[in-house]
Design a protein around this motif. Structure first.
Motif, PDB file in Angstrom:
ATOM      1  N   PRO A  95      26.459  -4.766  80.490  1.00 15.16           N
ATOM      2  CA  PRO A  95      25.309  -3.864  80.337  1.00 15.16           C
ATOM      3  C   PRO A  95      25.109  -3.447  78.889  1.00 15.16           C
ATOM      4  O   PRO A  95      26.075  -3.270  78.140  1.00 15.16           O
ATOM      5  CB  PRO A  95      25.665  -2.671  81.227  1.00 15.16           C
ATOM      6  N   ALA A  96      23.873  -3.295  78.493  1.00 11.50           N
ATOM      7  CA  ALA A  96      23.546  -2.937  77.111  1.00 11.50           C
ATOM      8  C   ALA A  96      23.811  -1.457  76.851  1.00 11.50           C
ATOM      9  O   ALA A  96      23.704  -0.619  77.754  1.00 11.50           O
ATOM     10  CB  ALA A  96      22.080  -3.254  76.826  1.00 11.50           C
ATOM     11  N   ASP A  97      24.181  -1.165  75.610  1.00 11.92           N
ATOM     12  CA  ASP A  97      24.362   0.212  75.132  1.00 11.92           C
ATOM     13  C   ASP A  97      25.357   1.003  75.973  1.00 11.92           C
ATOM     14  O   ASP A  97      25.232   2.226  76.113  1.00 11.92           O
ATOM     15  CB  ASP A  97      23.016   0.957  75.121  1.00 11.92           C
ATOM     16  N   ALA A  98      26.357   0.339  76.532  1.00 12.32           N
ATOM     17  CA  ALA A  98      27.202   0.972  77.543  1.00 12.32           C
ATOM     18  C   ALA A  98      28.588   1.370  77.063  1.00 12.32           C
ATOM     19  O   ALA A  98      29.262   2.144  77.747  1.00 12.32           O
ATOM     20  CB  ALA A  98      27.341   0.042  78.748  1.00 12.32           C
ATOM     21  N   PHE A  99      29.021   0.871  75.896  1.00  5.04           N
ATOM     22  CA  PHE A  99      30.426   1.039  75.530  1.00  5.04           C
ATOM     23  C   PHE A  99      30.590   1.600  74.118  1.00  5.04           C
ATOM     24  O   PHE A  99      29.918   1.169  73.185  1.00  5.04           O
ATOM     25  CB  PHE A  99      31.169  -0.293  75.645  1.00  5.04           C
ATOM     26  N   ASP A 100      31.535   2.524  73.996  1.00 11.21           N
ATOM     27  CA  ASP A 100      31.873   3.075  72.678  1.00 11.21           C
ATOM     28  C   ASP A 100      32.771   2.130  71.890  1.00 11.21           C
ATOM     29  O   ASP A 100      32.892   2.262  70.674  1.00 11.21           O
ATOM     30  CB  ASP A 100      32.577   4.419  72.857  1.00 11.21           C
ATOM     31  N   LEU A 101      33.401   1.194  72.591  1.00 11.60           N
ATOM     32  CA  LEU A 101      34.216   0.161  71.953  1.00 11.60           C
ATOM     33  C   LEU A 101      34.043  -1.136  72.725  1.00 11.60           C
ATOM     34  O   LEU A 101      34.216  -1.150  73.951  1.00 11.60           O
ATOM     35  CB  LEU A 101      35.695   0.559  71.961  1.00 11.60           C
ATOM     36  N   VAL A 102      33.689  -2.188  72.030  1.00  9.31           N
ATOM     37  CA  VAL A 102      33.712  -3.534  72.606  1.00  9.31           C
ATOM     38  C   VAL A 102      34.788  -4.300  71.844  1.00  9.31           C
ATOM     39  O   VAL A 102      34.660  -4.536  70.642  1.00  9.31           O
ATOM     40  CB  VAL A 102      32.346  -4.242  72.511  1.00  9.31           C
ATOM     41  N   LEU A 118      27.018 -14.089  72.352  1.00 12.70           N
ATOM     42  CA  LEU A 118      27.441 -13.149  71.323  1.00 12.70           C
ATOM     43  C   LEU A 118      26.504 -11.945  71.280  1.00 12.70           C
ATOM     44  O   LEU A 118      26.957 -10.792  71.213  1.00 12.70           O
ATOM     45  CB  LEU A 118      27.477 -13.835  69.960  1.00 12.70           C
ATOM     46  N   ARG A 119      25.211 -12.199  71.323  1.00 14.88           N
ATOM     47  CA  ARG A 119      24.262 -11.082  71.275  1.00 14.88           C
ATOM     48  C   ARG A 119      24.438 -10.156  72.482  1.00 14.88           C
ATOM     49  O   ARG A 119      24.251  -8.937  72.374  1.00 14.88           O
ATOM     50  CB  ARG A 119      22.832 -11.600  71.183  1.00 14.88           C
ATOM     51  N   GLY A 120      24.788 -10.720  73.628  1.00 16.82           N
ATOM     52  CA  GLY A 120      25.046  -9.880  74.787  1.00 16.82           C
ATOM     53  C   GLY A 120      26.195  -8.921  74.547  1.00 16.82           C
ATOM     54  O   GLY A 120      26.140  -7.751  74.943  1.00 16.82           O
ATOM     55  N   LEU A 121      27.250  -9.398  73.889  1.00 20.16           N
ATOM     56  CA  LEU A 121      28.381  -8.539  73.575  1.00 20.16           C
ATOM     57  C   LEU A 121      28.024  -7.506  72.504  1.00 20.16           C
ATOM     58  O   LEU A 121      28.437  -6.345  72.589  1.00 20.16           O
ATOM     59  CB  LEU A 121      29.574  -9.390  73.131  1.00 20.16           C
ATOM     60  N   LEU A 122      27.256  -7.912  71.512  1.00 20.44           N
ATOM     61  CA  LEU A 122      26.826  -6.954  70.484  1.00 20.44           C
ATOM     62  C   LEU A 122      25.955  -5.867  71.095  1.00 20.44           C
ATOM     63  O   LEU A 122      26.107  -4.679  70.778  1.00 20.44           O
ATOM     64  CB  LEU A 122      26.055  -7.680  69.377  1.00 20.44           C
ATOM     65  N   ASP A 123      25.054  -6.261  71.983  1.00 22.82           N
ATOM     66  CA  ASP A 123      24.148  -5.290  72.604  1.00 22.82           C
ATOM     67  C   ASP A 123      24.892  -4.312  73.508  1.00 22.82           C
ATOM     68  O   ASP A 123      24.380  -3.227  73.810  1.00 22.82           O
ATOM     69  CB  ASP A 123      23.079  -6.014  73.422  1.00 22.82           C
ATOM     70  N   ALA A 124      26.085  -4.680  73.954  1.00 27.25           N
ATOM     71  CA  ALA A 124      26.854  -3.795  74.836  1.00 27.25           C
ATOM     72  C   ALA A 124      27.419  -2.585  74.092  1.00 27.25           C
ATOM     73  O   ALA A 124      27.785  -1.590  74.719  1.00 27.25           O
ATOM     74  CB  ALA A 124      27.992  -4.576  75.490  1.00 27.25           C
ATOM     75  N   VAL A 125      27.475  -2.656  72.759  1.00 30.78           N
ATOM     76  CA  VAL A 125      27.990  -1.532  71.970  1.00 30.78           C
ATOM     77  C   VAL A 125      26.936  -0.428  71.945  1.00 30.78           C
ATOM     78  O   VAL A 125      25.787  -0.650  71.562  1.00 30.78           O
ATOM     79  CB  VAL A 125      28.330  -1.973  70.535  1.00 30.78           C
ATOM     80  N   ALA A 126      27.327   0.759  72.350  1.00 30.78           N
ATOM     81  CA  ALA A 126      26.412   1.902  72.334  1.00 30.78           C
ATOM     82  C   ALA A 126      26.176   2.368  70.900  1.00 30.78           C
ATOM     83  O   ALA A 126      27.028   2.169  70.027  1.00 30.78           O
ATOM     84  CB  ALA A 126      27.000   3.042  73.160  1.00 30.78           C
ATOM     85  N   PRO A 127      25.042   2.993  70.620  1.00 28.53           N
ATOM     86  CA  PRO A 127      24.857   3.599  69.300  1.00 28.53           C
ATOM     87  C   PRO A 127      26.009   4.551  68.987  1.00 28.53           C
ATOM     88  O   PRO A 127      26.428   5.353  69.813  1.00 28.53           O
ATOM     89  CB  PRO A 127      23.532   4.357  69.456  1.00 28.53           C
ATOM     90  N   LEU A 194      36.990  -8.511  62.295  1.00 30.52           N
ATOM     91  CA  LEU A 194      35.716  -7.836  61.993  1.00 30.52           C
ATOM     92  C   LEU A 194      35.693  -6.522  62.776  1.00 30.52           C
ATOM     93  O   LEU A 194      35.901  -6.516  63.994  1.00 30.52           O
ATOM     94  CB  LEU A 194      34.523  -8.691  62.404  1.00 30.52           C
ATOM     95  N   ARG A 195      35.479  -5.444  62.064  1.00 32.48           N
ATOM     96  CA  ARG A 195      35.234  -4.146  62.699  1.00 32.48           C
ATOM     97  C   ARG A 195      33.910  -3.634  62.178  1.00 32.48           C
ATOM     98  O   ARG A 195      33.712  -3.539  60.949  1.00 32.48           O
ATOM     99  CB  ARG A 195      36.347  -3.159  62.412  1.00 32.48           C
ATOM    100  N   ALA A 196      32.989  -3.326  63.083  1.00 29.83           N
ATOM    101  CA  ALA A 196      31.670  -2.882  62.675  1.00 29.83           C
ATOM    102  C   ALA A 196      31.253  -1.693  63.526  1.00 29.83           C
ATOM    103  O   ALA A 196      31.541  -1.611  64.723  1.00 29.83           O
ATOM    104  CB  ALA A 196      30.651  -4.007  62.823  1.00 29.83           C
ATOM    105  N   LEU A 197      30.557  -0.770  62.907  1.00 30.11           N
ATOM    106  CA  LEU A 197      30.051   0.431  63.565  1.00 30.11           C
ATOM    107  C   LEU A 197      28.561   0.265  63.789  1.00 30.11           C
ATOM    108  O   LEU A 197      27.807  -0.039  62.851  1.00 30.11           O
ATOM    109  CB  LEU A 197      30.317   1.656  62.687  1.00 30.11           C
ATOM    110  N   ARG A 198      28.137   0.464  65.027  1.00 31.23           N
ATOM    111  CA  ARG A 198      26.697   0.498  65.297  1.00 31.23           C
ATOM    112  C   ARG A 198      26.202   1.911  65.013  1.00 31.23           C
ATOM    113  O   ARG A 198      26.688   2.885  65.592  1.00 31.23           O
ATOM    114  CB  ARG A 198      26.410   0.123  66.747  1.00 31.23           C
ATOM    115  N   LEU A 199      25.271   2.028  64.107  1.00 31.02           N
ATOM    116  CA  LEU A 199      24.859   3.346  63.654  1.00 31.02           C
ATOM    117  C   LEU A 199      24.178   4.119  64.785  1.00 31.02           C
ATOM    118  O   LEU A 199      23.477   3.530  65.623  1.00 31.02           O
ATOM    119  CB  LEU A 199      23.909   3.207  62.458  1.00 31.02           C
TER     120      LEU A 199
END
Length: 200
Positions: A95-102, A118-127, A194-199
């Motif tokens: 699910p999109a925008d669902a996780f504080d950590l992927v 890959l985009r599905g996993l990126l989209d799963a990271v919540a803001p 790679l560690r990245a923060l979704r703003l």
């Protein structure tokens, strides 16, 4: 993914992996406040259990029913904080925008045109959430023709970083020595991370 191959691998031994959480996960998330986590390709569950014991609510996903049964059997004291799910994240996005950590630790994510998985996993990271990706350094890998394996076919941190738009902040992108012994029968000495923060 080849579900049968993964199940056969897990059935071939009573325990495939060490039972310890991945060093990259521990080092990069130890200071994060607990929230909702996705463990992509959770295997026997060591990462999911470590996160759950630190207060995270974890969705742990794998294609292998054998691995998931083994992981759930070890999770008795945190069973209310881990949801074990059998799914192929290559074809079924979370699910999109669902996780504080992927967390994507050594998950065999093959490059595809359009980068849908890959985009599905990126989209799963919540803001405000974190993407953590770790894999073996290319210098430690060699093609295996008998298994139709070419390491260049799989994503590395540089590839993923190039796909991140300005709503992401890359905090770590590096190659580093492993903090734990390599799995039996391998010669992996370095990880790429790679560690990245979704703003927010």
């Amino acid at each position: 993914m080849d579900v049968r191959r993964w199940d056969e691998m897990y059935r071939s031994r009573d325990q495939v992996f060490s039972g310890d959480p991945n060093g990259v996960l521990v080092g990069e998330t130890i200071d994060l406040p607990p929230g909702r986590a996705l463990d992509a390709g959770c295997g026997e569950g060591a990462d999911a259990l470590w996160l759950a014991r630190r207060g995270w609510q974890v969705t742990a996903v794998d294609v292998s029913e054998t691995a998931l049964r083994r992981a759930a059997a070890a999770a008795t004291e945190v069973k209310d904080r881990v949801s074990w799910a059998r799914a192929d994240l290559i074809t079924t996005p979370p699910p999109a925008d669902a996780f504080d950590l992927v967390s994507i630790q050594y998950f065999p994510l093959r490059r595809r045109s359009g980068h849908a998985a890959l985009r599905g996993l990126l989209d799963a990271v919540a803001p405000g959430g974190t993407l953590l990706f770790a894999t073996h350094a290319l210098s430690d890998l060699a093609p295996r023709q008998e298994e139709d394996f070419d390491p260049a076919d799989y994503y590395q941190p540089d590839d993923i970083a190039e796909l991140l738009d300005p709503t992401w902040n890359v905090l770590v992108k590096e190659t580093r020595p492993r903090t734990a012994p390599a799995p039996a029968g391998t010669h992996h000495t370095h990880d790429t991370v790679l560690r990245a923060l979704r703003l927010p």
